[in-house]
Design a protein around this motif. Structure first.
Motif, mmCIF file in Angstrom:
data_model
loop_
_atom_site.group_PDB
_atom_site.id
_atom_site.type_symbol
_atom_site.label_atom_id
_atom_site.label_comp_id
_atom_site.label_asym_id
_atom_site.label_seq_id
_atom_site.Cartn_x
_atom_site.Cartn_y
_atom_site.Cartn_z
ATOM 1 N N GLN A 210 0.847 -1.208 0.000
ATOM 2 C CA GLN A 210 0.000 0.000 0.000
ATOM 3 C C GLN A 210 0.877 1.251 0.000
ATOM 4 N N LEU A 211 0.328 2.335 -0.498
ATOM 5 C CA LEU A 211 1.019 3.627 -0.372
ATOM 6 C C LEU A 211 0.008 4.752 -0.262
ATOM 7 N N VAL A 212 0.510 5.919 0.137
ATOM 8 C CA VAL A 212 -0.327 7.120 0.240
ATOM 9 C C VAL A 212 -0.253 7.837 -1.106
ATOM 10 N N SER A 213 -1.411 8.112 -1.714
ATOM 11 C CA SER A 213 -1.378 8.808 -3.019
ATOM 12 C C SER A 213 -1.710 10.295 -2.874
ATOM 13 N N HIS A 214 -2.580 10.645 -1.907
ATOM 14 C CA HIS A 214 -3.003 12.044 -1.767
ATOM 15 C C HIS A 214 -3.339 12.347 -0.311
ATOM 16 N N ILE A 215 -3.368 13.622 -0.017
ATOM 17 C CA ILE A 215 -3.829 14.096 1.300
ATOM 18 C C ILE A 215 -4.973 15.070 1.025
ATOM 19 N N TRP A 216 -6.081 14.849 1.696
ATOM 20 C CA TRP A 216 -7.248 15.738 1.515
ATOM 21 C C TRP A 216 -7.376 16.668 2.723
ATOM 22 N N LEU A 217 -7.625 17.942 2.428
ATOM 23 C CA LEU A 217 -7.866 18.933 3.489
ATOM 24 C C LEU A 217 -9.268 19.499 3.318
ATOM 25 N N PRO A 218 -10.045 19.641 4.407
ATOM 26 C CA PRO A 218 -11.378 20.215 4.273
ATOM 27 C C PRO A 218 -11.290 21.711 3.969
ATOM 28 N N LYS A 219 -12.402 22.294 3.517
ATOM 29 C CA LYS A 219 -12.409 23.745 3.273
ATOM 30 C C LYS A 219 -12.082 24.488 4.564
ATOM 31 N N THR A 220 -11.412 25.614 4.437
ATOM 32 C CA THR A 220 -10.970 26.317 5.648
ATOM 33 C C THR A 220 -12.134 26.969 6.387
ATOM 34 N N ALA A 221 -13.140 27.449 5.656
ATOM 35 C CA ALA A 221 -14.390 27.969 6.242
ATOM 36 C C ALA A 221 -14.177 28.879 7.453
ATOM 37 N N GLY A 222 -13.265 29.828 7.311
ATOM 38 C CA GLY A 222 -13.079 30.816 8.371
ATOM 39 C C GLY A 222 -12.299 30.326 9.584
ATOM 40 N N THR A 223 -11.843 29.081 9.546
ATOM 41 C CA THR A 223 -11.071 28.545 10.670
ATOM 42 C C THR A 223 -9.640 29.091 10.605
ATOM 43 N N VAL A 224 -9.060 29.383 11.762
ATOM 44 C CA VAL A 224 -7.674 29.881 11.784
ATOM 45 C C VAL A 224 -6.765 28.808 12.381
ATOM 46 N N SER A 225 -5.474 28.917 12.074
ATOM 47 C CA SER A 225 -4.564 27.871 12.562
ATOM 48 C C SER A 225 -3.169 28.421 12.793
ATOM 49 N N GLY A 226 -2.403 27.708 13.598
ATOM 50 C CA GLY A 226 -1.019 28.094 13.843
ATOM 51 C C GLY A 226 -0.209 26.884 14.283
ATOM 52 N N ASN A 227 1.069 26.925 13.950
ATOM 53 C CA ASN A 227 1.984 25.826 14.298
ATOM 54 C C ASN A 227 3.165 26.429 15.050
#
Ligand SMILES: Cc1cc2nc3c(=O)[nH]c(=O)nc-3n(C[C@H](O)[C@H](O)[C@H](O)COP(=O)(O)OP(=O)(O)OC[C@H]3O[C@@H](n4cnc5c(N)ncnc54)[C@H](O)[C@@H]3O)c2cc1C
Length: 331
Positions: A210-227
């Protein structure tokens, strides 16, 4: 390095066929920045290496109805240059924190997600669990860089992935293909990682073939983020602790929060305690600090790594402040 067959498929189907002749003895090669080192050190000794770099479908970053599909072979540099990925601030910040142009231009996002532990016992031939004559070397020896969560079993290493905390906090899923030619599933990234109890078990749910072919991200919809990464130096290095926060803020108060720590456990570490502490609150230094305290309240450090508890606390606090735009210039 042991000799091996080299295969260069042009499509996902061809890759799966080539991987499934001898699935247990086959390694997937993406940018090669880590796999080649492990092969040179004889830690990994595949009979066949399947180089997936020429599979064009795995290079795309495409908007889909409900979000963004990021090809597994997207390099760290492409993550940084892509205006759609830039909307997921914590993901771009994770790529930016890898301070080497060479690694950014060759390393891929899925290669980072599947990166094997940097634990020095593993890298020096003692296996993922670091056992010698049945004794755990990380437990009895130097464990400065080891886990402070999820370490009650034989695995004491920490997950190496830079992107996983940010992607999990966003609710990302991975598209896993194989082992059969038509098999594909979308799995929440949160459930992708496993903590091995024996040397034969891996660090992810991926089965041979098996392998990973893609990564899906949901719509941002006004959400904020930080790392936020706590690094020993400003140079080339993995963090000692990191955290990612994704926040939905309505009427000035947090209505939803996801907090995920990295480099502190054998898997990315989701902190429900930290997230819950933020609900209904406005983001301030005090509420971010309280979330940091909550995040580490159940830490179980080993003999030499108690200092990582404070680093993890700070990483959570600063990731939250960064999400809300309150970090830069302040702390
Ligand atoms: C000198 C050096 C310095 C580095 N410095 C940093 C740093 O400062 N900070 C940091 O965070 N990282 C650092 N890295 C790590 C780097 O970011 C990763 O090595 C890179 O992202 C891995 O991607 P790759 O495509 O090269 O993976 P590869 O080396 O090709 O593969 C890595 C692993 O993932 C597996 N794999 C790859 N793609 C897939 C797939 N699609 N599906 C399933 N399995 C897959 C491979 O089989 C292998 O086990 C450094 C690496 C090096 C060599």
């Amino acid at each position: 390095m042991k000799s091996f067959e080299f295969a260069n498929p042009q499509s996902e189907t061809e890759a799966l066929e080539l991987m499934n002749d001898h699935p247990e003895q086959t390694a997937v090669l993406a940018g090669g920045t880590d796999l080649i080192s492990l092969m040179q050190a004889d830690i990994i000794r595949p009979e066949r290496v399947v180089d997936i770099k020429n599979i064009t479908s795995m290079h795309d970053v495409a908007e889909v109805d409900n979000g963004l599909m990021v090809g597994a072979l997207t390099t760290l540099e492409e993550v940084l240059d892509n205006s759609k990925i830039a909307e997921y601030a914590s993901v771009a910040q994770a790529a930016d924190a890898v301070h080497a142009i060479q690694i950014q231009s060759s390393g891929t996002i899925a290669g980072d997600l599947c990166h094997l532990p940097n634990c020095w016992y593993y890298r020096n031939g003692y296996g993922m669990l670091g056992l010698e004559n049945g004794t755990s070397l990380p437990e009895t020896g130097d464990n400065r860089y080891h886990a402070i969560f999820g370490n009650s079993g034989p695995a004491k290493f920490v997950t190496a992935s830079r992107f996983a905390p940010a992607l999990i906090a966003w609710g990302a899923k991975v598209r896993i293909i194989g082992p059969g030619p038509d098999e594909a599933e979308m799995l929440p990234l949160e459930y992708f990682y496993t903590t091995p109890r024996t040397e034969r078990q891996g660090t992810t749910v991926l089965k041979p073939g098996q392998l990973v072919s893609h990564i899906w991200l949901p719509k941002t919809a006004g959400t904020v983020s930080g790392n936020y990464d706590v690094l020993q130096t400003e140079g080339l290095d993995w963090p000692l602790a990191s955290a990612s926060a994704t926040l939905t803020i309505s009427g000035g108060r947090v209505s939803d929060a996801r907090i995920v720590l990295g480099h502190v456990a054998p898997t990315p570490w989701v902190s429900h305690d930290a997230a819950t502490s933020l609900l209904g609150k406005t983001i301030s230094e005090a509420t971010a600090q309280a979330a940091g305290d909550a995040a580490v309240s159940r830490a179980t450090p080993l003999s030499d790594n108690g200092y990582k508890v404070q680093l993890a606390r700070t990483a959570v606090k600063r990731a939250i402040l960064r999400s809300a735009g309150l970090l830069e210039g302040g702390l």
